[in-house]
Design a protein around this motif. Structure first.
Motif, PDB file in Angstrom:
ATOM      1  N   GLY A 225      -4.732  -9.174   6.485  1.00 55.15           N
ATOM      2  CA  GLY A 225      -4.549  -9.359   7.938  1.00 55.15           C
ATOM      3  C   GLY A 225      -5.757  -8.859   8.854  1.00 55.15           C
ATOM      4  N   ALA A 226      -6.625  -8.605   8.222  1.00 60.79           N
ATOM      5  CA  ALA A 226      -7.816  -7.835   8.799  1.00 60.79           C
ATOM      6  C   ALA A 226      -8.732  -8.906   9.645  1.00 60.79           C
ATOM      7  N   PRO A 227      -9.146  -8.490  11.120  1.00 60.42           N
ATOM      8  CA  PRO A 227      -9.638  -9.419  11.908  1.00 60.42           C
ATOM      9  C   PRO A 227     -11.213  -9.630  11.233  1.00 60.42           C
ATOM     10  N   VAL A 228     -11.762  -8.682  10.563  1.00 57.85           N
ATOM     11  CA  VAL A 228     -13.209  -8.644  10.101  1.00 57.85           C
ATOM     12  C   VAL A 228     -13.309  -9.807   9.123  1.00 57.85           C
ATOM     13  N   VAL A 229     -12.158 -10.060   8.073  1.00 57.14           N
ATOM     14  CA  VAL A 229     -12.455 -11.150   7.222  1.00 57.14           C
ATOM     15  C   VAL A 229     -12.678 -12.278   7.529  1.00 57.14           C
ATOM     16  N   ALA A 230     -12.437 -12.739   8.647  1.00 52.86           N
ATOM     17  CA  ALA A 230     -12.847 -14.164   8.954  1.00 52.86           C
ATOM     18  C   ALA A 230     -14.152 -14.479   9.310  1.00 52.86           C
ATOM     19  N   ARG A 231     -15.009 -13.326   9.492  1.00 57.81           N
ATOM     20  CA  ARG A 231     -16.570 -13.675   9.882  1.00 57.81           C
ATOM     21  C   ARG A 231     -17.245 -13.203   8.596  1.00 57.81           C
ATOM     22  N   LEU A 232     -16.554 -12.800   7.237  1.00 56.73           N
ATOM     23  CA  LEU A 232     -17.235 -12.307   6.189  1.00 56.73           C
ATOM     24  C   LEU A 232     -17.734 -13.718   5.363  1.00 56.73           C
ATOM     25  N   ARG A 233     -18.946 -13.282   4.920  1.00 56.00           N
ATOM     26  CA  ARG A 233     -19.317 -14.386   3.686  1.00 56.00           C
ATOM     27  C   ARG A 233     -18.992 -13.858   2.323  1.00 56.00           C
ATOM     28  N   GLU A 234     -19.195 -12.437   2.134  1.00 57.86           N
ATOM     29  CA  GLU A 234     -18.929 -11.731   0.927  1.00 57.86           C
ATOM     30  C   GLU A 234     -17.936 -10.731   1.104  1.00 57.86           C
ATOM     31  N   LEU A 235     -17.018 -10.519   0.092  1.00 58.08           N
ATOM     32  CA  LEU A 235     -15.861  -9.627   0.187  1.00 58.08           C
ATOM     33  C   LEU A 235     -16.042  -8.992  -1.431  1.00 58.08           C
ATOM     34  N   ASP A 236     -15.926  -7.654  -1.508  1.00 61.65           N
ATOM     35  CA  ASP A 236     -16.259  -6.993  -2.861  1.00 61.65           C
ATOM     36  C   ASP A 236     -15.238  -5.907  -2.989  1.00 61.65           C
ATOM     37  N   LEU A 237     -14.078  -6.103  -3.761  1.00 60.80           N
ATOM     38  CA  LEU A 237     -13.333  -5.016  -4.202  1.00 60.80           C
ATOM     39  C   LEU A 237     -13.431  -4.698  -5.750  1.00 60.80           C
ATOM     40  N   SER A 238     -14.654  -4.752  -6.172  1.00 66.88           N
ATOM     41  CA  SER A 238     -14.739  -4.540  -7.393  1.00 66.88           C
ATOM     42  C   SER A 238     -14.883  -2.881  -7.937  1.00 66.88           C
ATOM     43  N   LEU A 239     -14.780  -2.853  -9.343  1.00 70.68           N
ATOM     44  CA  LEU A 239     -14.789  -1.350  -9.767  1.00 70.68           C
ATOM     45  C   LEU A 239     -13.582  -0.555  -9.632  1.00 70.68           C
ATOM     46  N   GLY A 240     -12.428  -1.253  -9.110  1.00 67.18           N
ATOM     47  CA  GLY A 240     -11.440  -0.276  -8.692  1.00 67.18           C
ATOM     48  C   GLY A 240     -10.036  -0.514  -9.303  1.00 67.18           C
ATOM     49  N   MET A 241      -8.941  -0.191  -8.978  1.00 65.61           N
ATOM     50  CA  MET A 241      -7.630  -0.478  -9.516  1.00 65.61           C
ATOM     51  C   MET A 241      -6.773  -1.636  -8.905  1.00 65.61           C
ATOM     52  N   LEU A 242      -7.469  -2.625  -8.837  1.00 67.46           N
ATOM     53  CA  LEU A 242      -6.815  -3.768  -8.171  1.00 67.46           C
ATOM     54  C   LEU A 242      -5.980  -4.453  -8.962  1.00 67.46           C
ATOM     55  N   SER A 243      -4.703  -4.521  -8.570  1.00 65.09           N
ATOM     56  CA  SER A 243      -3.675  -5.264  -9.734  1.00 65.09           C
ATOM     57  C   SER A 243      -2.983  -6.423  -9.060  1.00 65.09           C
ATOM     58  N   ASP A 244      -1.763  -6.940  -9.762  1.00 65.16           N
ATOM     59  CA  ASP A 244      -1.073  -8.006  -9.004  1.00 65.16           C
ATOM     60  C   ASP A 244      -0.709  -7.795  -7.542  1.00 65.16           C
ATOM     61  N   GLU A 245      -0.384  -6.646  -7.516  1.00 62.68           N
ATOM     62  CA  GLU A 245       0.106  -6.295  -6.054  1.00 62.68           C
ATOM     63  C   GLU A 245      -0.978  -6.495  -4.871  1.00 62.68           C
ATOM     64  N   GLY A 246      -2.173  -6.296  -5.285  1.00 64.14           N
ATOM     65  CA  GLY A 246      -3.192  -6.477  -4.207  1.00 64.14           C
ATOM     66  C   GLY A 246      -3.773  -7.763  -4.139  1.00 64.14           C
ATOM     67  N   ALA A 247      -3.852  -8.601  -5.574  1.00 60.65           N
ATOM     68  CA  ALA A 247      -4.148 -10.008  -5.579  1.00 60.65           C
ATOM     69  C   ALA A 247      -3.208 -10.892  -4.969  1.00 60.65           C
TER      70      ALA A 247
END
Length: 307
Positions: A225-247
């Motif tokens: 729900g972050a406002p900044v996302v709407a104007r991003l062209r690239e988003l990077d959440l790599s190298l971390g512990m992202l799981s089903d909850e985050g996805a």
């Protein structure tokens, strides 16, 4: 994953070693790398920096890489001397502080310092990359030229994240923070990231990377729900512990179909959720890097770069 090799390009230029590559590399078309070859605080790093700054072509240099300044595992970089010498490179636009492999110094062992004097001494600097966060400091400031700021760490302290969030960086298009793990000092929370996610002080931001994060799921929930996302062209959440909850939070949150690229590589997302995410983004032409999937149990999960 560890950092086992030196970069070969920086700021769009091939890297050359000073002084070893003198006579073989272009003065202006090169990112010059300096280090203490003994890694033991012999004083050679500053000698080499002073010698390079004294070259008649020093004003042609646009990119510099600082490797091991000598004893980086127990000695911070000579920030005051760097701040005094670097302005001699009048066209300097890109600086990498701490470009070392794990054999020279593990990323979480690199001793850093307050980098504010460097930014104050280099008002025309456009690219700053820093590796290592032990002892790292930053005071909130306004810098009108900086376009790219990257801090690579195995654990980024909350006070540094808050300082970045409080900086006024009107030209910044790329922000990359390796949040790391609390085991190595990475104690930042999503509350510390809130001003960044709001984007108020970063009006030009189009690329946001919150990488190598133990708290990747919480970051994804906040991004949904972050406002900044709407104007991003690239988003990077790599190298971390992202799981089903985050996805799942990303799927349920604001659309990501406007992105050019979403990088999630090295993650712990299960196949069913990943298939849903892949299908949604593929339909809109978003480039998704979801390589490096791992479905091990929570207790065995890990960020890619920590020590």
């Amino acid at each position: 994953m560890t950092i086992g090799s030196h970069i070969t390009t920086f700021a769009g230029k091939p890297v050359a070693e000073y002084p070893a590559d003198l006579g073989k590399a272009s003065h202006a078309g090169t990112a010059w790398r300096l280090e203490d070859p003994d890694y033991d605080n012999t004083g050679q790093f500053l000698e080499r920096l002073e010698a390079l700054a004294a070259q008649e072509w020093a004003n042609q240099v646009t990119a510099l890489i600082v490797g091991n300044w000598g004893g980086a595992y127990d000695s911070a970089p000579p920030i005051e001397r760097l701040a005094a010498l670097l302005p001699r490179f009048t066209r300097l636009r890109a600086l990498f502080l701490g470009e070392m492999t794990y054999e020279e110094c593990e990323i979480s062992w690199i001793q850093q310092a307050d980098i504010t004097p460097l930014l104050e001494a280099l008002p025309l600097l456009e690219v700053l990359t820093v590796r290592g966060a032990t002892g790292l400091g930053l005071k909130p400031l306004r810098h009108t030229a900086l376009r790219s700021l990257t801090i690579e760490s195995g654990g980024l302290p909350a006070d540094v994240v808050r300082a970045v969030a409080e900086c006024d960086l009107p030209a910044l298009t790329h922000l990359e923070l390796w949040l790391g793990t609390e085991n190595y000092g990475g104690d930042a929370t999503v509350d510390d990231l809130a001003p960044i996610l709001a984007g108020t002080r970063l009006p030009a931001l189009t690329s946001l990377a919150l990488r190598d994060a133990e708290i990747a799921d919480l970051v994804a929930v906040a991004l949904a729900g972050a406002p900044v996302v709407a104007r991003l062209r690239e988003l990077d959440l790599s190298l971390g512990m992202l799981s089903d909850e985050g996805a799942a939070a990303l799927l349920a949150g604001q659309p990501l179909t406007h992105l050019r690229k979403l990088d999630l590589h090295h993650h712990f997302i299960g196949a069913p959720v990943l298939e849903r995410l892949t299908a949604e983004l593929a339909a809109s032409g978003v480039e998704l890097d979801a390589s490096g999937a791992d479905e091990r149990d929570w207790d065995d999960r890990y960020i890619a770069v920590s020590e």
